[in-house]
Design an enzyme around this catalytic site. Structure first.
Site, mmCIF file in Angstrom:
data_model
loop_
_atom_site.group_PDB
_atom_site.id
_atom_site.type_symbol
_atom_site.label_atom_id
_atom_site.label_comp_id
_atom_site.label_asym_id
_atom_site.label_seq_id
_atom_site.Cartn_x
_atom_site.Cartn_y
_atom_site.Cartn_z
ATOM 1 N N ARG A 154 0.881 -1.139 -0.027
ATOM 2 C CA ARG A 154 -0.139 0.012 0.070
ATOM 3 C C ARG A 154 0.779 1.135 0.091
ATOM 4 N NH1 ARG A 154 -2.466 -3.152 3.755
ATOM 5 N NH2 ARG A 154 -4.809 -4.007 3.345
ATOM 6 N N ILE A 155 1.773 1.352 0.748
ATOM 7 C CA ILE A 155 2.687 2.478 0.954
ATOM 8 C C ILE A 155 3.461 2.513 -0.234
ATOM 9 C CG2 ILE A 155 4.456 3.431 2.235
ATOM 10 C CD1 ILE A 155 3.587 2.266 4.992
ATOM 11 N N THR A 233 11.683 5.107 5.040
ATOM 12 C CA THR A 233 10.607 5.557 5.991
ATOM 13 C C THR A 233 10.106 4.138 6.520
ATOM 14 O OG1 THR A 233 9.106 5.917 4.043
ATOM 15 C CG2 THR A 233 10.360 8.079 4.914
ATOM 16 N N ARG A 235 11.381 0.645 8.234
ATOM 17 C CA ARG A 235 11.882 0.312 9.677
ATOM 18 C C ARG A 235 13.466 0.273 9.465
ATOM 19 N NH1 ARG A 235 7.640 1.205 11.074
ATOM 20 N NH2 ARG A 235 6.086 -0.222 12.168
ATOM 21 N N GLU A 264 15.447 3.179 18.604
ATOM 22 C CA GLU A 264 14.640 4.418 18.795
ATOM 23 C C GLU A 264 14.331 4.743 20.185
ATOM 24 O OE1 GLU A 264 11.457 4.219 15.791
ATOM 25 O OE2 GLU A 264 12.643 4.216 14.136
ATOM 26 N N HIS A 282 10.987 8.952 13.356
ATOM 27 C CA HIS A 282 9.911 8.009 12.939
ATOM 28 C C HIS A 282 8.305 8.673 13.092
ATOM 29 C CE1 HIS A 282 8.874 3.509 13.518
ATOM 30 N NE2 HIS A 282 7.990 4.273 12.709
ATOM 31 N N ALA A 283 8.322 9.731 12.109
ATOM 32 C CA ALA A 283 7.260 10.717 12.224
ATOM 33 C C ALA A 283 6.186 10.558 10.783
ATOM 34 C CB ALA A 283 7.564 12.135 12.383
ATOM 35 N N ALA A 284 6.760 9.621 9.883
ATOM 36 C CA ALA A 284 6.099 9.714 8.629
ATOM 37 C C ALA A 284 4.764 9.501 8.636
ATOM 38 C CB ALA A 284 6.870 8.728 7.794
#
Length: 326
Positions: A154-155, A233, A235, A264, A282-284
């Site tokens: 999907r991404i 974006t 892992r 993280e 890790h905000a995407a």
């Protein structure tokens, strides 16, 4: 009254649809007081009396499940679940769910944010401008350049659509190619070595599995063009950071845009000293819309499980159904 822990810090204090849905279903909501990453021991201390969790990136381990046999559902607000030991969850009778179709567009937008920041040297130009250096320079185009999308779920598909709109040549690497989608957007399906060698911008959109752990390493990096950029974006475990650091320092690739790290938060990291990287925390996957959509979808998974309505499309450990009891 059954209790649900709301672990992601982004959900603290919100009057949103997830909260109303859970409260209307008869749940009492519990929020941590800590505003940051929750450790294994802190999580154990938070879970007494908790039946379900809207989960962030905190670790759900054998120790956590053993300490709380009353826990029924770990509902990840997102599509990644590498912080959850799914085998341990299954053994403990805990359903693990994700929220498909909620954050792919957010991640795709953030991916292009990193690509554009690198292509246009955004960080360095900003820093120079605000100290009156006026650092005008010739920057890189996206149109006509090759975007390699490693992982066309999907991404990855959402990223490819945006690359198509930018007039980029598209390469795809995926073990299960979608021929119709590839034809619609002109994506050439290639091998791993080909996508490394031909991409001007290589973006990763794969899970971390045994076969993909450190897929980006000194050998794969050596096959990339010295003018190419790496974007991650997905892992942090996909990338061997020691190898990437060496290549970036030696300018053997042009740069990297990283939203994820092997550890993280990463603490003091040598990436911070480089001028050819753009880093985000890790905000995407979390913008205002995706945040609310993910939280609501996770809440609905908990509610469904509590009613005996199995959310098949969300459960990532389906073997647990045979022993699941609310």
């Amino acid at each position: 009254m059954p209790k649900v822990l709301i672990a992601p810090v982004q959900l603290f204090g919100l009057e949103a649809s997830f909260k109303k849905a859970l409260e209307d279903a008869g749940f009492d909501l519990v929020f941590p007081t800590k505003r940051g990453m929750i450790s294994e021991n802190e999580l154990i201390d938070l879970l007494p009396g908790i039946s379900g969790v809207i989960a962030g990136s905190e670790p759900y381990t054998t120790k956590v499940f053993a300490a709380h046999p009353q826990l029924k559902v770990v509902a990840r607000a997102g599509v990644g679940f590498d912080a959850v030991d799914c085998a341990a969850a299954t053994n403990a009778g805990v359903a693990v769910t994700i929220t498909p179709n909620t954050n792919h567009d957010a991640v795709a937008e953030h991916t292009f944010c990193l690509i554009l920041a690198l292509a246009k040297d955004l960080i360095n130009q900003h820093q120079g401008t605000v100290v009156n250096k006026w650092p005008r320079k010739t920057t890189l185009p996206l149109r006509g350049r090759t975007l390699g999308v490693a992982g066309l779920g999907r991404i990855g598909k959402a990223v490819a659509i945006r690359g198509h709109c930018f007039g980029m040549k598209l390469l795809g690497y995926d073990p299960y190619p979608d021929a119709a989608f590839n034809k619609q957007y002109g994506i050439e399906q290639v091998t791993w070595d080909q996508i490394l060698a031909q991409s001007d911008y290589l973006t990763l959109h794969m899970p971390v599995l045994a076969e993909s752990k450190h897929l980006i390493n000194k050998n794969s990096l050596a096959k990339m063009k010295p003018t190419s950029f790496l974007i991650n974006t997905a892992r942090g475990g996909l990338v061997n950071e020691v190898d990437l650091l060496e290549v970036l320092k030696a300018r053997k690739i042009a740069g990297a845009g990283l939203d994820v790290f092997e550890t993280e938060p990463p603490g003091e990291h040598p990436f911070y000293k480089l001028d050819n990287v753009v880093l985000t925390p890790h905000a995407a996957g979390v913008d205002l819309q995706s945040r609310d959509d993910m939280a609501y979808s996770a809440a609905q998974a908990i509610i469904s499980c509590s009613k005996g309505e199995w959310p098949t499309e969300k459960v990532v450990n389906p073997a647990v159904q045979a022993k699941f009891k609310w």
